[in-house]
Design a protein around this motif. Sequence first.
Motif, mmCIF file in Angstrom:
data_model
loop_
_atom_site.group_PDB
_atom_site.id
_atom_site.type_symbol
_atom_site.label_atom_id
_atom_site.label_comp_id
_atom_site.label_asym_id
_atom_site.label_seq_id
_atom_site.Cartn_x
_atom_site.Cartn_y
_atom_site.Cartn_z
ATOM 1 N N UNK A 4 1.032 -1.212 -0.421
ATOM 2 C CA UNK A 4 0.037 0.276 -0.122
ATOM 3 C C UNK A 4 1.272 1.040 -0.378
ATOM 4 N N UNK A 5 0.444 2.659 0.318
ATOM 5 C CA UNK A 5 1.331 3.364 -0.279
ATOM 6 C C UNK A 5 2.121 3.849 1.171
ATOM 7 N N UNK A 6 2.546 4.744 0.823
ATOM 8 C CA UNK A 6 3.788 5.072 2.296
ATOM 9 C C UNK A 6 2.530 6.408 2.392
ATOM 10 N N UNK A 7 4.039 7.730 3.099
ATOM 11 C CA UNK A 7 3.597 9.023 3.047
ATOM 12 C C UNK A 7 3.717 9.252 1.795
ATOM 13 N N UNK A 8 5.256 9.103 1.244
ATOM 14 C CA UNK A 8 5.493 9.883 -0.034
ATOM 15 C C UNK A 8 4.829 9.590 -1.329
ATOM 16 N N UNK A 51 1.301 10.539 -5.017
ATOM 17 C CA UNK A 51 -0.015 9.696 -5.885
ATOM 18 C C UNK A 51 0.485 8.285 -7.129
ATOM 19 N N UNK A 52 2.373 8.271 -6.252
ATOM 20 C CA UNK A 52 2.650 7.449 -7.193
ATOM 21 C C UNK A 52 3.466 6.829 -6.669
ATOM 22 N N UNK A 53 3.611 5.685 -6.952
ATOM 23 C CA UNK A 53 3.554 3.923 -6.258
ATOM 24 C C UNK A 53 5.773 4.014 -5.945
ATOM 25 N N UNK A 54 5.524 3.855 -4.356
ATOM 26 C CA UNK A 54 7.498 3.302 -4.799
ATOM 27 C C UNK A 54 8.281 4.694 -4.816
ATOM 28 N N UNK A 55 8.044 5.836 -4.264
ATOM 29 C CA UNK A 55 9.168 7.113 -4.695
ATOM 30 C C UNK A 55 9.675 7.326 -3.144
ATOM 31 N N UNK A 56 9.444 6.627 -2.202
ATOM 32 C CA UNK A 56 10.217 7.192 -1.111
ATOM 33 C C UNK A 56 11.883 6.042 -1.257
ATOM 34 N N UNK A 57 12.364 6.066 0.101
ATOM 35 C CA UNK A 57 13.550 5.364 -0.039
ATOM 36 C C UNK A 57 13.041 3.851 -0.355
ATOM 37 N N UNK A 58 11.720 3.118 0.063
ATOM 38 C CA UNK A 58 11.345 1.707 -0.812
ATOM 39 C C UNK A 58 11.808 1.797 -2.743
ATOM 40 N N UNK A 102 15.409 -0.441 -15.980
ATOM 41 C CA UNK A 102 15.681 1.117 -15.208
ATOM 42 C C UNK A 102 13.534 0.574 -14.843
ATOM 43 N N UNK A 103 13.178 1.589 -13.688
ATOM 44 C CA UNK A 103 11.910 1.870 -13.111
ATOM 45 C C UNK A 103 10.531 2.200 -14.005
ATOM 46 N N UNK A 104 10.887 2.159 -15.386
ATOM 47 C CA UNK A 104 10.004 2.801 -16.728
ATOM 48 C C UNK A 104 10.285 1.280 -17.760
ATOM 49 N N UNK A 105 10.325 0.771 -16.894
ATOM 50 C CA UNK A 105 10.484 -1.084 -17.582
ATOM 51 C C UNK A 105 9.616 -2.258 -17.285
ATOM 52 N N UNK A 106 9.296 -1.959 -15.976
ATOM 53 C CA UNK A 106 8.131 -3.048 -15.362
ATOM 54 C C UNK A 106 7.239 -1.924 -14.507
ATOM 55 N N UNK A 107 6.192 -2.191 -15.158
ATOM 56 C CA UNK A 107 4.954 -1.980 -14.360
ATOM 57 C C UNK A 107 4.782 -1.828 -12.853
ATOM 58 N N UNK A 115 10.798 -10.509 -0.576
ATOM 59 C CA UNK A 115 10.618 -9.954 0.713
ATOM 60 C C UNK A 115 10.801 -7.599 0.067
ATOM 61 N N UNK A 116 9.872 -7.630 1.151
ATOM 62 C CA UNK A 116 9.261 -6.554 1.060
ATOM 63 C C UNK A 116 11.148 -5.134 1.341
ATOM 64 N N UNK A 117 11.366 -4.137 -0.003
ATOM 65 C CA UNK A 117 11.955 -2.951 0.331
ATOM 66 C C UNK A 117 11.973 -2.575 1.922
ATOM 67 N N UNK A 118 10.974 -2.263 2.183
ATOM 68 C CA UNK A 118 11.002 -1.397 3.106
ATOM 69 C C UNK A 118 11.655 -2.457 4.871
ATOM 70 N N UNK A 119 10.972 -3.439 4.654
ATOM 71 C CA UNK A 119 11.464 -4.455 5.905
ATOM 72 C C UNK A 119 13.027 -4.510 5.425
ATOM 73 N N UNK A 120 13.408 -5.244 3.755
ATOM 74 C CA UNK A 120 14.464 -5.060 4.106
ATOM 75 C C UNK A 120 15.777 -3.790 4.305
ATOM 76 N N UNK A 121 15.198 -2.328 4.096
ATOM 77 C CA UNK A 121 16.538 -1.894 4.668
ATOM 78 C C UNK A 121 16.171 -2.016 6.298
ATOM 79 N N UNK A 122 15.272 -2.659 6.646
ATOM 80 C CA UNK A 122 15.532 -2.832 8.299
ATOM 81 C C UNK A 122 15.705 -3.866 8.872
ATOM 82 N N UNK A 123 16.331 -5.019 7.850
ATOM 83 C CA UNK A 123 16.669 -6.322 7.928
ATOM 84 C C UNK A 123 18.152 -6.516 7.058
ATOM 85 N N UNK A 124 19.014 -6.782 7.744
ATOM 86 C CA UNK A 124 20.111 -7.093 6.335
ATOM 87 C C UNK A 124 19.749 -7.840 5.694
#
Length: 204
Positions: free
Chosen positions: A43-47, A52-59, A73-78, A153-162
């Motif tokens: 689901x979207x986070x604060x950013x 109104x765009x997906x995955x634009x924060x640190x994740x 690149x980002x534009x190669x995938x949906x 794994x979710x990128x946000x979870x990976x950022x918290x867990x090496x």
Amino acid sequence: MLELSQLAAQIRACQRCRLAQTRGRAVPGEGPEHAPILLIGEAPGMNEDRQGRPFVGRSGDLLEALLASIGLRRGDVFIANGVKCRPPENRDPLPDEIAACRPYLERQIELLRPRVVITLGRIAMARYFPGQSISRIHGQIQWVEGVGYVPMFHPAAALRNPPWMAALREDFARLAPLVAELYPGRTGEPLASPADEAAQLSLF
Ligand code: URA
């Protein structure tokens, strides 16, 4: 494709669940209409809610670095989410919110016809692998009627867990041969601009 943009307009105006009361902007998702790879987040986070765009924060930065590691690149995938509006305080989406939003993702998948679907995190995974443990099945591709489903794994979870970060990088690396197959002219080799390398160094 007209239908994808019509669907996005419907999502932006959606009032099907309580998240409509607290969201800033709904986040339908974005990418080319013929993208062979669909990424599904939670689901979207604060950013995302602000832009109104997906995955634009640190994740999102991490996701872009992971894509670059397999030559994309980002534009190669949906990129889409199972739930299109931000839950307050980034709590987990509730089952009725997931259910209310489900037809939107279903329709996006029907229109996009992706060859590979990558689910990010356990909530997106649950749709395809109910009752499974992400720690056990992450990175394993399952083929169903010619479509490959890969839980990660979710990128946000990976950022918290090496250790999860290491697993996420390995799981992406394993997709490189598929990139070469799905994207004519691509090799799946990492994109090697200095900026990409710098971004990866500060994130991984
Ligand atoms: N996390 C998600 O699951 N989706 C987003 O769009 C951003 C962060």
